[in-house]
Motif scaffolding. Sequence first.
Motif, short mmCIF file in Angstrom:
data_model
loop_
_atom_site.label_atom_id
_atom_site.label_comp_id
_atom_site.label_asym_id
_atom_site.label_seq_id
_atom_site.Cartn_x
_atom_site.Cartn_y
_atom_site.Cartn_z
N LYS A 114 0.84 -1.20 0.00
CA LYS A 114 0.00 0.00 0.00
C LYS A 114 0.88 1.25 0.00
N ARG A 143 -3.12 4.53 -8.28
CA ARG A 143 -3.30 3.25 -7.60
C ARG A 143 -4.80 2.98 -7.38
N ILE A 144 -5.54 4.01 -6.96
CA ILE A 144 -6.98 3.84 -6.75
C ILE A 144 -7.67 3.47 -8.07
N SER A 179 -6.53 1.78 -10.42
CA SER A 179 -6.19 0.42 -10.86
C SER A 179 -7.18 -0.63 -10.36
N TYR A 180 -7.91 -0.29 -9.32
CA TYR A 180 -8.89 -1.24 -8.78
C TYR A 180 -10.25 -0.98 -9.44
N HIS A 181 -10.33 -1.20 -10.73
CA HIS A 181 -11.52 -0.80 -11.49
C HIS A 181 -12.73 -1.70 -11.26
N THR A 182 -12.55 -2.84 -10.59
CA THR A 182 -13.70 -3.73 -10.33
C THR A 182 -14.30 -3.52 -8.94
N LYS A 183 -13.75 -2.58 -8.19
CA LYS A 183 -14.21 -2.37 -6.82
C LYS A 183 -15.02 -1.08 -6.70
N SER A 187 -13.63 0.83 -1.36
CA SER A 187 -12.82 -0.38 -1.33
C SER A 187 -11.49 -0.17 -2.04
N ALA A 188 -11.50 0.60 -3.12
CA ALA A 188 -10.26 0.90 -3.84
C ALA A 188 -9.33 1.77 -2.99
N SER A 213 -7.77 -0.39 -0.32
CA SER A 213 -6.74 -1.28 -0.87
C SER A 213 -5.48 -0.51 -1.27
N SER A 214 -5.59 0.80 -1.41
CA SER A 214 -4.47 1.60 -1.92
C SER A 214 -3.66 2.27 -0.83
#
Length: 595
Positions: A170, A184-185, A187-191, A195-196, A199-200
């Motif tokens: 992170k 980075r946020i 990159s979590y395109h499915t969340k 949640s992104a 995770s970041s």
Amino acid sequence: MALDGLYLRCLKTELDGLLPGARVDKIYLPTDDELVLSLRSREHGALRLLLSARANSPRVSLTHASFENPATPPMLCMLLRKRLGGAKLTGIRQEGLDRILYLDFEATNELGDLEKLTIVTEIMAQYSNVILVGPDGKIIDALKRIDPTRSSKRLVLPGIPYELPPQQDKLSLGHSSLDEIIDRIRSYHTKSLSSAILSSLMGVSPIVAREIAFRAVGEDRHMSEMTEDDFTELEYPLLDLRAILKNSDFHPCALRNESGKPFDFSFFDITQYGDTFEKATFDSPSELLDAFYAKRDSMERIASKTSALRKFLNNTHDRIARKMGNQQEELARSVDREKLRISAELINANLYRLEKGASYYEVENYYEDNKLVRVKANPALSPAQNSQKYYKEYRKTYTAEKMLQEQIENDAEELRYLETVLDALGRVETESDIAQIRAELVGSGYLKEQPTKVSRNGRKKTVRQPKPLPPIEYRTSDGYEVLVGRNNVQNDRLSLKMAGKLDMWLHTKDFPGSHVIIRNQGGEISDTALEEAACIAAVNSTAKDSQKAPVNYTLAKNLKKPVGAKPGKVIYHTYNTMYVTPDEEKANALRVDRK
């Protein structure tokens, strides 16, 4: 409801201003997963630092909560006292925004030389731990030892080098650029957005991630719904968060629901819920954690210490209930014993015409208008012998019924007693309360007395028992003293020895609970005092969750103790009953020695 790395930084800022230079005065281990350091500072006086590795409330914070310590200190406590007694706290460290806090101490070893010892507090939910590390970087001991049977990835055992827990990939809000964080946020395109963010960013809890999303776009959108303008808006709450971190501009905030139950907390203002929750701000992060966790932790400590005793009582209660059920079934079967007596009488009345060898006798039943009935007989016996056999079986069942009724009555009384003990156990507040209930069960024959410990030199070692506490004291709004028994033995003493003849005695009707006494002050007891004492009696009983609780009251002079009765059992014939609504908050407001 998690203590994240940002809140830990908030705590570190508080501790940095109070603790460096303080010396360890006393060390306690109230439970297996809590360590309390009593520190003394020249500038700030006595301070108490709690290091908790509880799975659902791990934390490091100053506390005003009271802890009841074991009668005999655990071995780990003795080790910590030996190594850290009188040690000076020289520094507090946190690597980035990781949920690990290091407390560095300057201690004196057995040779009189100074050495550096570090207490590492890891805040990681069920994996939380408090570890003492020596000057060589090796573990001296820990609240939770982790051996190969519990983990194959990371061991926590005395004598092995301390290793950091596995690190998460992170970004740091304080060291990473805004572009790096946004990328980075993205990159979590499915969340979802929150949640992104979670995770970041290092040190961010779910409530903080949701708050960032709310402040940016007004809701927690899915990443597929985010526009370029939305990502631009996301920069502002991230910059605000970075400013809070840089300037240590923390404002601890807690949320409670309508019933006042704690819901969540953070180091800054939470706006995402609007007016749904009651919001409270605190002067320090430690003060917030004390208010948020203290009561629940206290209840969990007591629950942990009473679990074995509660299990024993429940098992005993279930065993006696099963036995009583079997006895009741057997009693129901003995109801037909009158048929045995009638059969004996009918055979006896017809002896003159009955002969030996018949498998049954056909006779008139004068109990049913001389209706012909068949009475089973033993062909090997004479009619007189068959009659005597029926009489014998009748007398046997009569005796059995009488014994069964006595046994059922005794079992029912025993069940009522065990329910009173379970009720008292459900309201214990201290180790002393638990010890007194255990002593009561030993005196009543349910438990064996704990064996005397023998030391290595062969001498018997007396186990120190906590001193019994006095009855719980309340004061009514118009000044009457109200006393409440903590257990059955104390109930007896309170009602039959401490109470004056004209004191008023109260107890919930048909519900296990404590005996309650209102002290007579030289005149009649007021209606207000009676009503408030009835509420106190209801709260200190199993009727505390009912809408209306019946409470009997009578003068203490009307009470009598049946011969041979179990502790807490009294009888009375003159009494009145009133119905009250149990109100724990109202009762606690009247308590003198509030817990």
